[in-house]
Design a protein around this motif. Structure first.
Motif, mmCIF file in Angstrom:
data_model
loop_
_atom_site.group_PDB
_atom_site.id
_atom_site.type_symbol
_atom_site.label_atom_id
_atom_site.label_comp_id
_atom_site.label_asym_id
_atom_site.label_seq_id
_atom_site.Cartn_x
_atom_site.Cartn_y
_atom_site.Cartn_z
ATOM 1 N N ASN A 99 66.941 54.486 70.442
ATOM 2 C CA ASN A 99 67.255 54.420 69.013
ATOM 3 C C ASN A 99 66.928 53.028 68.496
ATOM 4 O O ASN A 99 67.335 52.024 69.080
ATOM 5 N N ASN A 100 66.184 52.987 67.396
ATOM 6 C CA ASN A 100 65.823 51.723 66.761
ATOM 7 C C ASN A 100 66.421 51.687 65.358
ATOM 8 O O ASN A 100 66.177 52.597 64.552
ATOM 9 N N ILE A 101 67.177 50.641 65.063
ATOM 10 C CA ILE A 101 67.818 50.472 63.759
ATOM 11 C C ILE A 101 67.367 49.134 63.193
ATOM 12 O O ILE A 101 67.578 48.089 63.818
ATOM 13 N N TYR A 102 66.745 49.166 62.010
ATOM 14 C CA TYR A 102 66.151 47.958 61.438
ATOM 15 C C TYR A 102 66.528 47.789 59.973
ATOM 16 O O TYR A 102 66.744 48.766 59.252
ATOM 17 N N ALA A 103 66.563 46.522 59.552
ATOM 18 C CA ALA A 103 66.662 46.165 58.138
ATOM 19 C C ALA A 103 65.377 45.434 57.757
ATOM 20 O O ALA A 103 64.871 44.603 58.518
ATOM 21 N N ASP A 104 64.831 45.759 56.587
ATOM 22 C CA ASP A 104 63.568 45.176 56.122
ATOM 23 C C ASP A 104 63.780 44.388 54.839
ATOM 24 O O ASP A 104 64.642 44.726 54.017
ATOM 25 N N LEU A 105 62.962 43.356 54.661
ATOM 26 C CA LEU A 105 62.968 42.584 53.418
ATOM 27 C C LEU A 105 61.534 42.170 53.115
ATOM 28 O O LEU A 105 60.823 41.677 53.996
ATOM 29 N N ALA A 106 61.100 42.393 51.889
ATOM 30 C CA ALA A 106 59.730 42.074 51.486
ATOM 31 C C ALA A 106 59.742 41.214 50.229
ATOM 32 O O ALA A 106 60.535 41.448 49.303
ATOM 33 N N TYR A 107 58.847 40.238 50.208
ATOM 34 C CA TYR A 107 58.668 39.383 49.031
ATOM 35 C C TYR A 107 57.272 39.638 48.474
ATOM 36 O O TYR A 107 56.275 39.558 49.199
ATOM 37 N N ILE A 108 57.189 39.928 47.180
ATOM 38 C CA ILE A 108 55.957 40.388 46.552
ATOM 39 C C ILE A 108 55.414 39.346 45.584
ATOM 40 O O ILE A 108 56.157 38.813 44.747
ATOM 41 N N ILE A 109 54.129 39.055 45.726
ATOM 42 C CA ILE A 109 53.435 38.134 44.822
ATOM 43 C C ILE A 109 52.414 38.925 44.007
ATOM 44 O O ILE A 109 51.601 39.671 44.559
ATOM 45 N N ARG A 110 52.453 38.759 42.694
ATOM 46 C CA ARG A 110 51.486 39.414 41.828
ATOM 47 C C ARG A 110 50.218 38.566 41.764
ATOM 48 O O ARG A 110 50.229 37.445 41.239
ATOM 49 N N LEU A 117 50.455 41.286 46.597
ATOM 50 C CA LEU A 117 50.494 40.992 48.027
ATOM 51 C C LEU A 117 51.943 40.832 48.445
ATOM 52 O O LEU A 117 52.695 40.057 47.842
ATOM 53 N N SER A 118 52.337 41.580 49.474
ATOM 54 C CA SER A 118 53.717 41.571 49.941
ATOM 55 C C SER A 118 53.803 40.995 51.353
ATOM 56 O O SER A 118 52.975 41.299 52.210
ATOM 57 N N PHE A 119 54.822 40.140 51.570
ATOM 58 C CA PHE A 119 55.139 39.593 52.883
ATOM 59 C C PHE A 119 56.462 40.206 53.330
ATOM 60 O O PHE A 119 57.445 40.163 52.581
ATOM 61 N N GLY A 120 56.505 40.751 54.538
ATOM 62 C CA GLY A 120 57.717 41.430 54.969
ATOM 63 C C GLY A 120 58.228 40.970 56.318
ATOM 64 O O GLY A 120 57.469 40.509 57.176
ATOM 65 N N ALA A 121 59.540 41.109 56.510
ATOM 66 C CA ALA A 121 60.187 40.802 57.788
ATOM 67 C C ALA A 121 61.117 41.954 58.155
ATOM 68 O O ALA A 121 61.720 42.579 57.282
ATOM 69 N N GLY A 160 60.166 41.785 63.515
ATOM 70 C CA GLY A 160 58.779 42.107 63.208
ATOM 71 C C GLY A 160 58.396 41.547 61.855
ATOM 72 O O GLY A 160 59.239 41.030 61.110
ATOM 73 N N SER A 161 57.129 41.632 61.528
ATOM 74 C CA SER A 161 56.662 41.139 60.242
ATOM 75 C C SER A 161 55.420 41.920 59.828
ATOM 76 O O SER A 161 54.832 42.671 60.620
ATOM 77 N N GLY A 162 55.006 41.723 58.573
ATOM 78 C CA GLY A 162 53.827 42.426 58.099
ATOM 79 C C GLY A 162 53.308 41.863 56.795
ATOM 80 O O GLY A 162 54.005 41.118 56.094
ATOM 81 N N LEU A 163 52.073 42.213 56.476
ATOM 82 C CA LEU A 163 51.434 41.921 55.196
ATOM 83 C C LEU A 163 50.991 43.241 54.576
ATOM 84 O O LEU A 163 50.602 44.179 55.283
ATOM 85 N N TYR A 164 51.022 43.300 53.240
ATOM 86 C CA TYR A 164 50.676 44.540 52.557
ATOM 87 C C TYR A 164 50.048 44.205 51.212
ATOM 88 O O TYR A 164 50.709 43.669 50.319
ATOM 89 N N LEU A 165 48.751 44.469 51.102
ATOM 90 C CA LEU A 165 48.008 44.243 49.861
ATOM 91 C C LEU A 165 47.807 45.594 49.192
ATOM 92 O O LEU A 165 47.297 46.532 49.817
ATOM 93 N N TYR A 166 48.168 45.710 47.908
ATOM 94 C CA TYR A 166 48.114 47.027 47.282
ATOM 95 C C TYR A 166 47.924 46.946 45.768
ATOM 96 O O TYR A 166 48.179 45.920 45.125
ATOM 97 N N SER A 167 47.445 48.058 45.232
ATOM 98 C CA SER A 167 47.336 48.264 43.789
ATOM 99 C C SER A 167 47.750 49.706 43.516
ATOM 100 O O SER A 167 48.320 50.372 44.384
ATOM 101 N N ASP A 168 47.418 50.208 42.340
ATOM 102 C CA ASP A 168 47.744 51.591 42.023
ATOM 103 C C ASP A 168 46.878 52.585 42.795
ATOM 104 O O ASP A 168 47.246 53.757 42.924
#
Length: 312
Positions: A99-110, A117-121, A160-168
């Protein structure tokens, strides 16, 4: 007693925990992104995105994996999103349970009017449990294996961490959901370790091509890499009709081909199903993999309904 074929069951354990990826696989990964990438963001302020997915893999194979996931994610404001996720992975009819239980937080730059562009932990725990009390190796050629003589119940911290670049209309993500390496069933009383958790890297991407007012073409991909295993790559192509019904095909390199569909029951409720046909040698021992999914958007007072063709 839990009687299993030692050759088939240990083959499954070996493929999952020693020479291949330990993290669960998903066919409908494009709707389950927050599980593998804490930087995943929707920018739907005032909306809580929730989802559950259940996967029963390699049906008919002894001790085959069963995986359940659930997540909840919501923007705090236009720059911060938070979420929680849960993954249960069971192998060997309860012999191995994680079982894996996680909390995530992301900071988004326009970056501009359309691109963010979002930075996440990600931080959480892995609860690893074995139940070998009722485990019997059903073969006259083998005696009791000391690797199965002792139950194990351990807790591992992970980040863990991640990057996420996105648009519509598109997204690209890079993530490592668990940085910390941990041994499972490590050396005990002279018995060698059966497996260990290694760093996984995920590269994902998708695009929406609006072919006309009622038809969208939505290709996507996921590439996964882990030390000691071949690179795993999924290529997917979905078609959305009238903004409501989706159907698609997927190919996992040297592993399986899949068909999937999902439908919007209401503007905020969507259900989906996927079937994988195994193309590797393991296909001789199973009748395929089934995966079901449910997504729901909980809208708070004043939340605007998202009308763009995005699907992630």
């Amino acid at each position: 007693m839990k009687k299993v074929s030692i050759l088939l069951f240990l083959g499954l354990i070996h493929s999952l925990y020693v020479t291949a990826q330990q993290d669960p696989e998903y066919t409908q990964y494009m709707y389950n992104t927050s599980i593998i990438n804490p930087a995943y963001a929707t920018s739907d302020v005032g909306v809580a995105n929730m989802g559950v997915l259940y996967r029963t893999q390699w049906v008919g194979a002894v001790g085959a994996p069963k995986t359940g996931t659930a997540f909840l994610r919501t923007p705090i404001n236009e720059s911060i999103e938070a979420g929680i996720s849960f993954i249960n992975d069971e192998i060997g009819d309860g012999a191995l349970n994680e079982n894996n239980i996680y909390a995530d937080l992301a900071y988004i730059i326009r970056l501009n009017e359309k691109v963010r562009l979002s930075f996440g932990a990600k931080v959480g725990v892995t609860l690893f449990d074995t139940q070998f009390n009722d485990f019997q190796l059903n073969s006259g050629d083998f005696t009791s294996d000391p690797a199965f003589s002792e139950n194990i119940n351990e807790t591992f911290l992970n980040i863990g961490s991640g990057l996420y670049l996105y648009s519509d209309t598109y997204y690209v993500g890079l993530s490592a959901p668990n940085f910390l390496q941990s041994k499972h069933l490590e050396d005990r009383n002279g018995v060698a370790s059966l497996g260990n958790e290694n760093l996984h890297l995920f590269l994902t991407g998708g695009y929406v091509f609006a072919l006309n007012q009622n038809l969208d073409f939505k290709p996507s991909f996921m590439v996964r890499s882990v030390q000691g295993a071949p690179i795993s790559a999924d290529i997917n192509a979905n078609v959305r009709i009238n903004g409501n019904f989706e159907v698609g095909l997927s190919y996992r390199l040297d592993d399986s081909v899949s068909g999937m569909f999902n439908i919007g029951i209401t503007p905020d409720l969507r259900v989906g199903y996927a079937y994988d046909y195994t193309t590797s040698n393991l296909g001789n021992y199973n009748s395929g993999t089934h995966e079901i999914m449910l997504l729901y958007n909980l809208r708070f007072a004043g939340a605007k309904r998202y009308s763009s063709p995005r699907f992630f």
